[in-house]
Motif scaffolding. Structure first.
Motif, PDB file in Angstrom:
ATOM      1  N   ILE A  51     -22.084 -22.335  23.149  1.00 51.27           N
ATOM      2  CA  ILE A  51     -20.334 -22.080  23.649  1.00 51.27           C
ATOM      3  C   ILE A  51     -20.508 -20.767  24.436  1.00 51.27           C
ATOM      4  O   ILE A  51     -21.270 -19.768  24.070  1.00 51.27           O
ATOM      5  CB  ILE A  51     -19.584 -22.448  23.016  1.00 51.27           C
ATOM      6  N   GLU A  52     -20.250 -20.113  25.261  1.00 48.93           N
ATOM      7  CA  GLU A  52     -19.757 -19.144  26.085  1.00 48.93           C
ATOM      8  C   GLU A  52     -19.152 -18.369  25.475  1.00 48.93           C
ATOM      9  O   GLU A  52     -17.775 -19.087  25.515  1.00 48.93           O
ATOM     10  CB  GLU A  52     -20.153 -19.005  27.720  1.00 48.93           C
ATOM     11  N   THR A 105     -13.222 -29.507  23.393  1.00 44.85           N
ATOM     12  CA  THR A 105     -12.305 -28.669  23.671  1.00 44.85           C
ATOM     13  C   THR A 105     -12.462 -27.552  22.818  1.00 44.85           C
ATOM     14  O   THR A 105     -12.532 -27.330  21.712  1.00 44.85           O
ATOM     15  CB  THR A 105     -10.755 -29.525  22.715  1.00 44.85           C
ATOM     16  N   LEU A 106     -12.515 -26.813  23.508  1.00 43.42           N
ATOM     17  CA  LEU A 106     -12.196 -25.530  23.479  1.00 43.42           C
ATOM     18  C   LEU A 106     -11.844 -24.764  22.608  1.00 43.42           C
ATOM     19  O   LEU A 106     -10.687 -24.508  23.844  1.00 43.42           O
ATOM     20  CB  LEU A 106     -13.327 -24.656  24.552  1.00 43.42           C
ATOM     21  N   ALA A 107     -11.536 -23.439  22.274  1.00 46.30           N
ATOM     22  CA  ALA A 107     -10.230 -22.296  22.030  1.00 46.30           C
ATOM     23  C   ALA A 107     -10.430 -21.339  22.588  1.00 46.30           C
ATOM     24  O   ALA A 107     -11.445 -20.476  22.689  1.00 46.30           O
ATOM     25  CB  ALA A 107     -10.906 -21.571  21.043  1.00 46.30           C
ATOM     26  N   ALA A 108      -9.591 -21.818  24.055  1.00 45.60           N
ATOM     27  CA  ALA A 108      -9.665 -21.238  25.215  1.00 45.60           C
ATOM     28  C   ALA A 108      -9.984 -19.243  24.810  1.00 45.60           C
ATOM     29  O   ALA A 108     -10.455 -18.689  26.581  1.00 45.60           O
ATOM     30  CB  ALA A 108      -8.733 -21.295  25.678  1.00 45.60           C
ATOM     31  N   ALA A 109      -9.031 -19.112  23.964  1.00 39.78           N
ATOM     32  CA  ALA A 109      -8.892 -17.592  23.495  1.00 39.78           C
ATOM     33  C   ALA A 109     -10.537 -17.362  23.455  1.00 39.78           C
ATOM     34  O   ALA A 109     -10.753 -15.715  23.752  1.00 39.78           O
ATOM     35  CB  ALA A 109      -8.054 -17.248  22.284  1.00 39.78           C
ATOM     36  N   GLU A 110     -11.392 -17.955  23.041  1.00 35.80           N
ATOM     37  CA  GLU A 110     -12.930 -17.607  22.337  1.00 35.80           C
ATOM     38  C   GLU A 110     -13.749 -18.097  23.151  1.00 35.80           C
ATOM     39  O   GLU A 110     -14.631 -17.122  23.286  1.00 35.80           O
ATOM     40  CB  GLU A 110     -12.715 -18.270  20.927  1.00 35.80           C
ATOM     41  N   HIS A 111     -13.867 -19.321  23.402  1.00 33.54           N
ATOM     42  CA  HIS A 111     -14.674 -19.595  24.680  1.00 33.54           C
ATOM     43  C   HIS A 111     -14.745 -19.872  26.381  1.00 33.54           C
ATOM     44  O   HIS A 111     -13.162 -20.709  26.059  1.00 33.54           O
ATOM     45  CB  HIS A 111     -15.667 -20.744  23.855  1.00 33.54           C
ATOM     46  N   LEU A 112     -15.938 -19.488  26.798  1.00 33.38           N
ATOM     47  CA  LEU A 112     -15.054 -19.715  28.655  1.00 33.38           C
ATOM     48  C   LEU A 112     -15.512 -21.561  28.903  1.00 33.38           C
ATOM     49  O   LEU A 112     -15.043 -22.028  29.373  1.00 33.38           O
ATOM     50  CB  LEU A 112     -16.101 -19.320  29.367  1.00 33.38           C
ATOM     51  N   THR A 113     -17.134 -21.704  28.308  1.00 31.31           N
ATOM     52  CA  THR A 113     -17.061 -23.058  28.385  1.00 31.31           C
ATOM     53  C   THR A 113     -18.504 -23.761  27.535  1.00 31.31           C
ATOM     54  O   THR A 113     -18.668 -22.945  26.412  1.00 31.31           O
ATOM     55  CB  THR A 113     -17.774 -23.350  30.022  1.00 31.31           C
TER      56      THR A 113
END
Length: 151
Positions: A25-26, A110-118
């Protein structure tokens, strides 16, 4: 109310398939910094609970019944200077506990948008080369050996 300082005790969870595909994860706060799931212990939670919580928060994977593996391995390293403000004054060293989670096949997360981009799934050799953290790279290489795929 401000957040309490992060504990200098964390988990690293390498998510992989039996054939050695590894999820990376980025980071949102550092684009181009790829990693496995990581996170600090909160309160007095057990490290396995930290790993399960971070997996759920960062990927949406509920691993409670999926066979999370505690490697019984600790990495002690210096916290990067640009992240030290998250810890109590004077804290500069973190102890990381390594876990892994084997899935049947690569899956969407499903990424945590505040933490990871892709995210991406890569063969372990490429994943080890892509991560920014030396301890993460070593854990992925160790995974390759555990899977019997070191060539």
């Amino acid at each position: 109310m401000s957040k309490p300082p992060k504990q200098p005790v964390s988990v690293l969870v390498v998510i992989h398939t039996r054939d050695g595909e590894v999820l990376l994860i980025e980071r949102a706060d550092r684009p181009g910094f790829w990693q496995s799931v990581t996170g600090s212990r909160e309160g007095d939670e057990a490290l396995v609970q930290t790993a399960l919580r971070e997996l759920k928060e960062e990927t949406g994977i509920d691993a409670a019944n999926l066979g999370l593996c505690d490697w019984q391995q600790q990495n002690v390293y210096e916290i990067y200077p640009h992240w030290r403000h998250r810890y109590a004054p004077g804290v500069s060293v973190n102890t990381e506990h390594v876990f892994s989670l084997q899935l049947a096949a690569p899956c969407a997360v499903t990424l945590a948008a505040a933490e990871h981009l892709t995210y991406c799934w890569l063969p372990w050799q490429l994943a080890a080369d892509k991560v920014f953290s030396p301890s993460n790279a070593e854990a992925i290489r160790t995974l390759g050996a555990r899977l019997g795929q070191l060539r």
